[in-house]
Design a protein around this motif. Structure first.
Motif, PDB file in Angstrom:
ATOM      1  N   ARG A   1     -10.316  -8.714  -0.786  1.00 35.54           N
ATOM      2  CA  ARG A   1      -9.623  -7.429  -0.725  1.00 35.54           C
ATOM      3  C   ARG A   1      -9.376  -6.858  -2.122  1.00 35.54           C
ATOM      4  O   ARG A   1      -9.555  -5.655  -2.356  1.00 35.54           O
ATOM      5  CB  ARG A   1      -8.308  -7.576   0.035  1.00 35.54           C
ATOM      6  CG  ARG A   1      -8.486  -7.854   1.513  1.00 35.54           C
ATOM      7  CD  ARG A   1      -7.147  -7.931   2.229  1.00 35.54           C
ATOM      8  NE  ARG A   1      -6.433  -6.644   2.205  1.00 35.54           N
ATOM      9  CZ  ARG A   1      -5.202  -6.486   2.679  1.00 35.54           C
ATOM     10  NH1 ARG A   1      -4.552  -7.539   3.187  1.00 35.54           N
ATOM     11  NH2 ARG A   1      -4.606  -5.298   2.624  1.00 35.54           N
ATOM     12  N   LEU A   2      -8.980  -7.726  -3.047  1.00 39.23           N
ATOM     13  CA  LEU A   2      -8.747  -7.258  -4.418  1.00 39.23           C
ATOM     14  C   LEU A   2     -10.054  -6.792  -5.059  1.00 39.23           C
ATOM     15  O   LEU A   2     -10.083  -5.753  -5.738  1.00 39.23           O
ATOM     16  CB  LEU A   2      -8.121  -8.374  -5.246  1.00 39.23           C
ATOM     17  CG  LEU A   2      -6.667  -8.731  -4.915  1.00 39.23           C
ATOM     18  CD1 LEU A   2      -6.239  -9.980  -5.690  1.00 39.23           C
ATOM     19  CD2 LEU A   2      -5.732  -7.567  -5.226  1.00 39.23           C
TER      20      LEU A   2
ATOM     21  N   GLU B   1     -12.674  -5.552  -3.693  1.00 35.82           N
ATOM     22  CA  GLU B   1     -13.085  -4.251  -3.159  1.00 35.82           C
ATOM     23  C   GLU B   1     -12.245  -3.120  -3.758  1.00 35.82           C
ATOM     24  O   GLU B   1     -12.746  -2.009  -3.944  1.00 35.82           O
ATOM     25  CB  GLU B   1     -12.949  -4.264  -1.634  1.00 35.82           C
ATOM     26  CG  GLU B   1     -14.000  -5.141  -0.958  1.00 35.82           C
ATOM     27  CD  GLU B   1     -13.796  -5.264   0.549  1.00 35.82           C
ATOM     28  OE1 GLU B   1     -14.814  -5.348   1.266  1.00 35.82           O
ATOM     29  OE2 GLU B   1     -12.629  -5.269   0.998  1.00 35.82           O
ATOM     30  N   GLU B   2     -11.017  -3.407  -4.071  1.00 36.73           N
ATOM     31  CA  GLU B   2     -10.123  -2.371  -4.611  1.00 36.73           C
ATOM     32  C   GLU B   2     -10.358  -2.094  -6.095  1.00 36.73           C
ATOM     33  O   GLU B   2     -10.167  -0.970  -6.555  1.00 36.73           O
ATOM     34  CB  GLU B   2      -8.663  -2.783  -4.401  1.00 36.73           C
ATOM     35  CG  GLU B   2      -8.216  -2.817  -2.947  1.00 36.73           C
ATOM     36  CD  GLU B   2      -7.936  -1.435  -2.398  1.00 36.73           C
ATOM     37  OE1 GLU B   2      -7.939  -0.460  -3.172  1.00 36.73           O
ATOM     38  OE2 GLU B   2      -7.699  -1.330  -1.169  1.00 36.73           O
TER      39      GLU B   2
ATOM     40  N   LEU C   1      -1.664  -6.020  -5.581  1.00 34.84           N
ATOM     41  CA  LEU C   1      -2.686  -5.086  -6.065  1.00 34.84           C
ATOM     42  C   LEU C   1      -2.152  -4.280  -7.249  1.00 34.84           C
ATOM     43  O   LEU C   1      -2.868  -4.064  -8.237  1.00 34.84           O
ATOM     44  CB  LEU C   1      -3.124  -4.155  -4.942  1.00 34.84           C
ATOM     45  CG  LEU C   1      -4.136  -3.079  -5.315  1.00 34.84           C
ATOM     46  CD1 LEU C   1      -5.430  -3.707  -5.850  1.00 34.84           C
ATOM     47  CD2 LEU C   1      -4.444  -2.197  -4.094  1.00 34.84           C
TER      48      LEU C   1
END
Length: 304
Positions: A25-26, A28-29, A296
């Motif tokens: 997830r990180l 992709e961000e 994030l």
């Protein structure tokens, strides 16, 4: 002019805590790429039992150091440091952000702090020391390297033998090598984090994951590895999940007994990992997924 250190996000912690999902997830961000720091996911063919990322997960974000050696190849912390450093340099050169993910503490230490520049092992010396009781090993070490001996217990045979091995080979105590070279740091500026999970919940997840591995075909995976000629005595095949399944396939225990052992050893391994990472002074323990937005934000600020 001093070269600026490469910024590096490190996601560590015990198996089953959710490291891989958080890293995905990180990545992709923040336009990141993942460098694997799990000592078993490097092996080709060991997929289910190592909880390797699925093809769908691998397609979401570029991954490095997965499936890079065959099960019968040696791969040391020094090898990891070399390969991971090359991958991180390449990621940085392309303007991406590197996220190192895994629970193998020695790999992470080797990457971030360096390895001791001392002699390689001597199998014959180790065989000689194997016959010596731990108390006697500690006594011998205290005579030649009291500094190292003061930090060790008679049951810590691996470090006792290594320290005596270095002294026997060189005539110098391993503490002298540490003083000269130490864990010398590197060209990384690391932000280290780990996911905090209540122990009972972590154990519940691990047991559920083992059940899922059986559903996905762990028995057949191990059967195929054996059929390909990989010995059950290989380091890779002695890992959790594989050693128990080879014993089952050899008729040495029932499937239920093998599964019970896998779950027990998974819990024990996670406990050791929690102890290892718990000793790290500069690691941030964070809740996930509850605190993902906060995590994030910290990561974006770090790379900003």
């Amino acid at each position: 002019m001093t070269q600026e250190k490469i910024k590096l996000l490190v996601v560590g912690g015990p198996t089953g805590s959710g490291k891989s999902d958080l890293a995905l997830r990180l990545a992709e961000e923040i336009d990141g790429e993942i460098v694997n720091a799990d000592s078993m996911q490097i092996y080709r063919g060991l997929d289910i039992g190592t909880a390797k990322p699925s093809p769908q997960e691998l397609a979401r974000v570029p991954h490095h150091l997965i499936d890079i050696v065959s099960p019968d190849q040696d791969f040391t912390a020094s090898d990891f440091r070399r390969e991971a450093s090359a991958a991180i340099d390449d990621i940085h050169r392309r303007g991406k952000k590197a996220i190192v993910v895994g629970g193998t503490g020695l790999y992470l230490r080797a990457l971030l702090e360096g390895l001791l520049d001392s002699p390689t092992g001597d199998p014959e010396l180790r065989r000689q020391f194997d016959a010596v009781p731990g108390e006697e090993l500690l006594r011998r070490l205290a005579e030649v390297d009291p500094e190292t001996a003061a930090r060790l217990h008679p049951n810590d045979r691996v470090r006792l033998v290594r320290a005596l091995e270095v002294y026997t080979q060189t005539g110098r105590p391993i503490s002298a090598f540490r003083a000269e070279h130490g864990f010398s740091g590197d060209h990384y500026r690391a932000f280290k984090m780990a996911i905090t999970v209540e122990r009972a919940e972590l154990y519940r997840r691990l047991e559920a994951r083992v059940d899922r591995m059986l559903e996905l075909g762990l028995v057949e995976e191990v059967r195929q590895l054996l059929a390909q000629g990989y010995s059950r005595e290989l380091k890779s095949m002695r890992s959790i999940g594989y050693k128990e399944m080879t014993a089952y396939l050899a008729g040495e225990m029932t499937l239920d007994e093998a599964v019970t052992l896998i779950k027990r050893d998974s819990r024990r391994y996670a406990k050791r990992q929690m102890t290892w990472f718990g000793r790290e002074n500069d690691i941030y323990w964070l809740e996930y997924p509850a605190a993902f937005a906060s995590i994030l934000g910290h990561v974006i600020e770090f790379f900003g």
